[in-house]
Design a protein around this motif. Structure first.
Motif, mmCIF file in Angstrom:
data_model
loop_
_atom_site.group_PDB
_atom_site.id
_atom_site.type_symbol
_atom_site.label_atom_id
_atom_site.label_comp_id
_atom_site.label_asym_id
_atom_site.label_seq_id
_atom_site.Cartn_x
_atom_site.Cartn_y
_atom_site.Cartn_z
ATOM 1 N N ALA A 68 -9.019 -3.280 -4.955
ATOM 2 C CA ALA A 68 -8.798 -4.068 -6.132
ATOM 3 C C ALA A 68 -7.280 -4.015 -6.519
ATOM 4 C CB ALA A 68 -9.468 -3.382 -7.517
ATOM 5 N N TYR A 69 -6.463 -3.286 -5.918
ATOM 6 C CA TYR A 69 -5.070 -3.254 -6.249
ATOM 7 C C TYR A 69 -4.475 -4.450 -5.184
ATOM 8 C CZ TYR A 69 -0.184 -2.101 -5.088
ATOM 9 O OH TYR A 69 1.230 -2.045 -4.971
ATOM 10 N N LEU A 70 -4.934 -4.200 -3.874
ATOM 11 C CA LEU A 70 -4.488 -5.450 -2.988
ATOM 12 C C LEU A 70 -4.849 -6.794 -3.219
ATOM 13 C CD1 LEU A 70 -5.082 -3.036 0.386
ATOM 14 C CD2 LEU A 70 -2.882 -3.877 -0.778
ATOM 15 N N GLU A 71 -5.932 -7.017 -4.024
ATOM 16 C CA GLU A 71 -6.671 -8.225 -4.173
ATOM 17 C C GLU A 71 -5.835 -8.790 -5.185
ATOM 18 O OE1 GLU A 71 -10.776 -7.421 -4.552
ATOM 19 O OE2 GLU A 71 -11.110 -8.121 -2.757
ATOM 20 N N SER A 72 -5.423 -7.751 -6.199
ATOM 21 C CA SER A 72 -4.373 -8.333 -7.506
ATOM 22 C C SER A 72 -3.269 -9.058 -7.085
ATOM 23 C CB SER A 72 -4.555 -7.320 -8.508
ATOM 24 O OG SER A 72 -3.461 -6.364 -7.811
ATOM 25 N N GLY A 73 -2.594 -8.507 -6.109
ATOM 26 C CA GLY A 73 -1.334 -9.066 -5.897
ATOM 27 C C GLY A 73 -0.320 -8.211 -6.713
ATOM 28 N N LEU A 116 0.757 -1.314 -0.179
ATOM 29 C CA LEU A 116 0.043 0.135 -0.078
ATOM 30 C C LEU A 116 1.026 1.346 0.038
ATOM 31 C CD1 LEU A 116 -2.862 1.267 0.062
ATOM 32 C CD2 LEU A 116 -2.708 1.113 2.502
ATOM 33 N N VAL A 117 1.927 1.222 0.911
ATOM 34 C CA VAL A 117 3.097 2.400 0.870
ATOM 35 C C VAL A 117 3.520 2.596 -0.492
ATOM 36 C CG1 VAL A 117 4.798 3.517 2.099
ATOM 37 C CG2 VAL A 117 2.978 2.397 3.365
ATOM 38 N N TYR A 118 3.936 1.543 -1.050
ATOM 39 C CA TYR A 118 4.671 1.211 -2.024
ATOM 40 C C TYR A 118 3.805 2.087 -3.328
ATOM 41 C CZ TYR A 118 6.405 -0.339 -6.688
ATOM 42 O OH TYR A 118 6.999 -0.450 -8.130
ATOM 43 N N ARG A 119 2.606 1.508 -3.468
ATOM 44 C CA ARG A 119 1.634 2.148 -4.454
ATOM 45 C C ARG A 119 1.545 3.622 -4.316
ATOM 46 N NH1 ARG A 119 -3.560 3.833 -3.838
ATOM 47 N NH2 ARG A 119 -4.948 3.654 -5.859
ATOM 48 N N ALA A 120 1.295 4.209 -3.064
ATOM 49 C CA ALA A 120 1.318 5.531 -2.883
ATOM 50 C C ALA A 120 2.452 6.045 -3.372
ATOM 51 C CB ALA A 120 1.060 5.785 -1.693
ATOM 52 N N GLN A 121 3.538 5.867 -3.307
ATOM 53 C CA GLN A 121 4.991 6.266 -3.840
ATOM 54 C C GLN A 121 5.072 6.234 -5.193
ATOM 55 O OE1 GLN A 121 7.823 6.399 -0.124
ATOM 56 N NE2 GLN A 121 7.482 4.390 -0.931
ATOM 57 N N ALA A 122 4.623 5.116 -5.760
ATOM 58 C CA ALA A 122 4.824 4.852 -7.206
ATOM 59 C C ALA A 122 3.912 5.536 -8.214
ATOM 60 C CB ALA A 122 4.632 3.122 -7.445
ATOM 61 N N ILE A 123 2.732 5.869 -7.502
ATOM 62 C CA ILE A 123 1.584 6.471 -8.578
ATOM 63 C C ILE A 123 1.971 8.099 -8.040
ATOM 64 C CG2 ILE A 123 0.160 4.647 -8.590
ATOM 65 C CD1 ILE A 123 -1.771 5.965 -6.695
ATOM 66 N N GLY A 124 2.980 8.447 -7.452
ATOM 67 C CA GLY A 124 3.292 9.853 -7.061
ATOM 68 C C GLY A 124 2.299 10.804 -6.241
#
Length: 217
Positions: free
Chosen positions: A162-167, A108-116
């Motif tokens: 949806a992101y978390l469920e997708s792996g 979740l933290v990675y996603r927040a940083q990766a999408i800016g």
């Protein structure tokens, strides 16, 4: 001048929560001494217990097995609580039932940083994840809990779920954790300042500020 600070941490590490507060104090100190300084803070994953099952495990039993009994756990938690008081941080260990697997929370933290997401938004997300575990006793390995935490920070709950469920992001998070391990990091919090100066442990705001200024030179 912009300063890059990489923070290696795990979201079930109480000293990482304290270290986050002490870093905020350090950044304020540096800004006072060096007006105009900018900071890029990046959160990197670490797994204190990589063997934690996906569904988590009983919190108290894990601690007592790791540290050698209830009395030792109580002493350790008193020490942590006292350190937390110094940064206006109250731990509610008695509310914690599950010691979660933190892979999903790191994703979740990675996603927040990766999408800016803005740095302030990432900081708020990390803060809320720590608080969910250490203050509210929520299971931050559980999908719905994580989606609600993200939504409370302004994200879209359905998209996060949806992101978390997708792996998605799992491979990247595991790769980052492996790279951190290859650097010789065995404990957290661990800070890498300007990609050249390292600080281990939840050092005081004064010590961290001095390290940041040293790295700036």
């Amino acid at each position: 001048m912009n300063v890059t600070i990489d923070i290696v941490s795990d979201l079930v590490c109480p000293w990482c929560f304290i270290g986050k507060r002490r870093l905020a104090e350090a950044l304020a100190r540096v800004e006072d001494q060096r007006p105009g300084t900018g900071f890029q803070v990046n959160w990197l994953p670490f797994f204190l217990n990589p063997e934690t099952p996906p569904e988590g495990e009983p919190y108290r039993a894990f601690l007592e097995a790791k540290f050698g009994g209830a009395a030792k756990v109580a002493r350790l938690q008193r020490t942590v609580a006292e350190a937390g008081n110094d940064v206006e941080l109250a731990f509610n260990f008695e509310r914690i039932v599950t010691r979660p697997n933190t892979l999903r929370a790191h994703r979740l933290v990675y996603r927040a940083q990766a999408i800016g997401h803005r740095q302030a938004a990432v900081d708020a997300l990390v803060e809320r994840l720590f608080a969910a575990h250490f203050q509210r006793g929520e299971d931050i390995g559980e999908l719905t809990t994580l989606a609600e935490v993200a939504a409370a920070c302004g994200d879209r709950k359905e998209e996060v779920l949806a992101y978390l469920e997708s792996g998605a992001g799992e491979r990247q998070v595991r790769s980052l954790a492996d790279k951190v391990g290859a650097l010789g990091v065995t404990g957290v919090p661990f800070l890498i300042i300007q990609r050249r100066l390292t600080v281990s442990g939840a050092q005081s705001g004064e010590v961290l500020a001095a390290a940041i200024i040293q790295a700036m030179r």
